[in-house]
Structure formats: structure tokens, C-alpha cells
Design a protein around this motif. Sequence first.
Motif, PDB file in Angstrom:
ATOM      1  N   VAL A  97       0.812  -1.136  -0.017  1.00  0.00           N
ATOM      2  CA  VAL A  97       0.337   0.037   0.173  1.00  0.00           C
ATOM      3  C   VAL A  97       0.918   1.293   0.000  1.00  0.00           C
ATOM      4  O   VAL A  97       2.090   1.430   0.629  1.00  0.00           O
ATOM      5  CB  VAL A  97      -0.815  -0.105   1.355  1.00  0.00           C
ATOM      6  N   ILE A  98       0.377   2.258  -0.664  1.00  0.00           N
ATOM      7  CA  ILE A  98       0.948   3.624  -0.479  1.00  0.00           C
ATOM      8  C   ILE A  98      -0.316   4.459   0.239  1.00  0.00           C
ATOM      9  O   ILE A  98      -1.269   4.758  -0.424  1.00  0.00           O
ATOM     10  CB  ILE A  98       1.602   4.417  -1.668  1.00  0.00           C
ATOM     11  N   ASP A  99       0.097   5.073   1.317  1.00  0.00           N
ATOM     12  CA  ASP A  99      -0.834   6.159   1.802  1.00  0.00           C
ATOM     13  C   ASP A  99      -0.605   7.545   1.392  1.00  0.00           C
ATOM     14  O   ASP A  99       0.666   7.964   1.441  1.00  0.00           O
ATOM     15  CB  ASP A  99      -0.523   6.008   3.400  1.00  0.00           C
TER      16      ASP A  99
ATOM     17  N   ASP B 270       3.806  11.108   1.770  1.00  0.00           N
ATOM     18  CA  ASP B 270       3.452   9.583   1.317  1.00  0.00           C
ATOM     19  C   ASP B 270       4.467   8.742   2.084  1.00  0.00           C
ATOM     20  O   ASP B 270       5.700   8.801   2.087  1.00  0.00           O
ATOM     21  CB  ASP B 270       3.351   9.619  -0.291  1.00  0.00           C
ATOM     22  N   PHE B 271       3.899   7.473   2.154  1.00  0.00           N
ATOM     23  CA  PHE B 271       4.720   6.295   2.548  1.00  0.00           C
ATOM     24  C   PHE B 271       4.109   4.907   1.853  1.00  0.00           C
ATOM     25  O   PHE B 271       2.864   4.817   1.881  1.00  0.00           O
ATOM     26  CB  PHE B 271       4.952   6.260   3.937  1.00  0.00           C
ATOM     27  N   SER B 272       4.944   3.825   1.953  1.00  0.00           N
ATOM     28  CA  SER B 272       4.641   2.527   1.627  1.00  0.00           C
ATOM     29  C   SER B 272       4.347   1.791   2.760  1.00  0.00           C
ATOM     30  O   SER B 272       5.064   2.103   3.971  1.00  0.00           O
ATOM     31  CB  SER B 272       5.448   2.136   0.709  1.00  0.00           C
ATOM     32  N   SER B 273       3.570   0.863   2.621  1.00  0.00           N
ATOM     33  CA  SER B 273       3.519  -0.297   3.687  1.00  0.00           C
ATOM     34  C   SER B 273       3.216  -1.901   3.081  1.00  0.00           C
ATOM     35  O   SER B 273       2.825  -1.678   1.927  1.00  0.00           O
ATOM     36  CB  SER B 273       2.447   0.132   4.918  1.00  0.00           C
TER      37      SER B 273
ATOM     38  N   TYR C  45      11.777  -1.798   3.565  1.00  0.00           N
ATOM     39  CA  TYR C  45      12.451  -1.072   2.517  1.00  0.00           C
ATOM     40  C   TYR C  45      11.770  -1.252   1.162  1.00  0.00           C
ATOM     41  O   TYR C  45      11.568  -2.527   0.945  1.00  0.00           O
ATOM     42  CB  TYR C  45      13.801  -0.850   2.651  1.00  0.00           C
ATOM     43  N   PHE C  46      11.196  -0.427   0.382  1.00  0.00           N
ATOM     44  CA  PHE C  46      10.306  -0.737  -0.643  1.00  0.00           C
ATOM     45  C   PHE C  46      10.807  -0.564  -2.053  1.00  0.00           C
ATOM     46  O   PHE C  46      11.465   0.557  -2.232  1.00  0.00           O
ATOM     47  CB  PHE C  46       8.980   0.029  -0.389  1.00  0.00           C
TER      48      PHE C  46
END
Length: 246
Positions: free
Chosen positions: A49-51, A64-67, A115-116
Amino acid sequence: MSPAQSTPQLPLSYAQSLLPSRFANSILTSAYTRFNISPTVYPLVVESVIDHDIRYNNFPVAADFSSFRITFPFIDLLGDGYSTFRYTGYIYLPPTNLLAINGSQGYGYTVLPGYFDPPDAPYKFASHNGRNRLFNVYEQTPSPPNHHHKSPPSKLIGSTHFRPSISQSPIPLSFYKNVTNQIMFGNNTRVCDRMMSFWNTSITTAGGCGGRGAVESASCAEEEAVEECARFEGQSSVFGGQLFGL
């Protein structure tokens, strides 16, 4: 929020072994067999996901950040034989995003550093060994290619690979709407995460396209302190920015 979600089917008994013991016998198989899924298998949900555009009272509060997380849907948390919830034991987040870390811990999720690749693009397609690579999650920062000095590879936590297919998934869109709108909970069952998916974009309402691929995951099962590794391969469907592997 822009998710890329996969739902690999795995044996029900194996899914029960991955759940905490208090939830192992709480899977409501009757809640998903109506979607043409056998009661002997289980539709696990893998989410990258990216918020995006995170706000509070209409003011931006975070970048913005990924999870990345693996969730277990159709859990009878209330014990009423009807209501379904999604269990999430852990979530991978950027170690520098304290807002995301504190928020996730508040829901009872165990937060692990991730880390994405590619960064902040969980459903970006890229050619890779004859497939379309969507997303990789590493335990440490991936080293850039170096032809003179090769660094030890980072530990791969999760990976999704898919390629187009002319066949459609036998699972209806109503299944995906159901799963993505189940209330999530973590190791603190007093707090729940009511995240809603509206499925109202023009691409989503037009229907999905077929695909085949694989989801790989290597994660730590906290209670047993052992490593669980799994690979799932099969059919998938893509609806807008959301991808489901079946």
C-alpha cells in the motif's frame, strides 16, 4: 490510499497454523464459500500500500509512505458466527515515519522496518524475467547494482509478480469488496481499524482484467519465534489499482 492486494488461496489447515492459537478455529468458512471458494482452502490477503495525501482536519500531516502486510480475513472475532474481521499481526513500514509507526502500534500491529522497491509505487509494472514485477519489500535498504563490488543481498520479505492472462478469475468482484471492507484488528483486540474501500473509480466499475502470477513471503511468526516462508502461484484479477491473485 492506493493498494495492490493479492489473495492467494492456501490450505485451510496451513492458514490456521499461521494464526495465533486463539484465532486458529475462528475462521468462518461459510462466509467465503458463497464466493465459489472451497471450504478446504483459505483466501489470504497480501497488501502492498501507499498512503497518499494524509490529512487531519484537512491539513497535511505526513508525507506519502509505503507499507506491506499480510492479513487474515473472515475471522469471527465477536464469536457470533456471522461478523467477519481481518487479523493483521504485523506490518512493514519505513523506519523513519514515526507517525505511521505510532499509529500502527496503536491498533496493536507489530511494526517491522521495511524498505520498498519501487518506492511509493506498490502497483507499478516493470518487466522482470518474463513477468510484470509489482513490488518487493526488503528487511534492509537494497544496495544499488555495482559491477565491481558486489554487496550481500538484502533479505527479501515480500514479492509479487504477475503477467497478463486472457482468462478471468472465477471469483466475483463482490468478494473483493467484502474482504477489503472487513474491519481489521491486531494483537490488541480492544482496538480496531475501520478502513473503508469505496470501489467507485471509473476503472474499478468497468471491471477487471485477468492475470497469473505469484506472491512470495518470508515473515517472522512472533509467537513461535520461527521463520515461515511461503510461495503462492495462481490466477489473479486486476480492478483499477487493486490486484488480487487467486
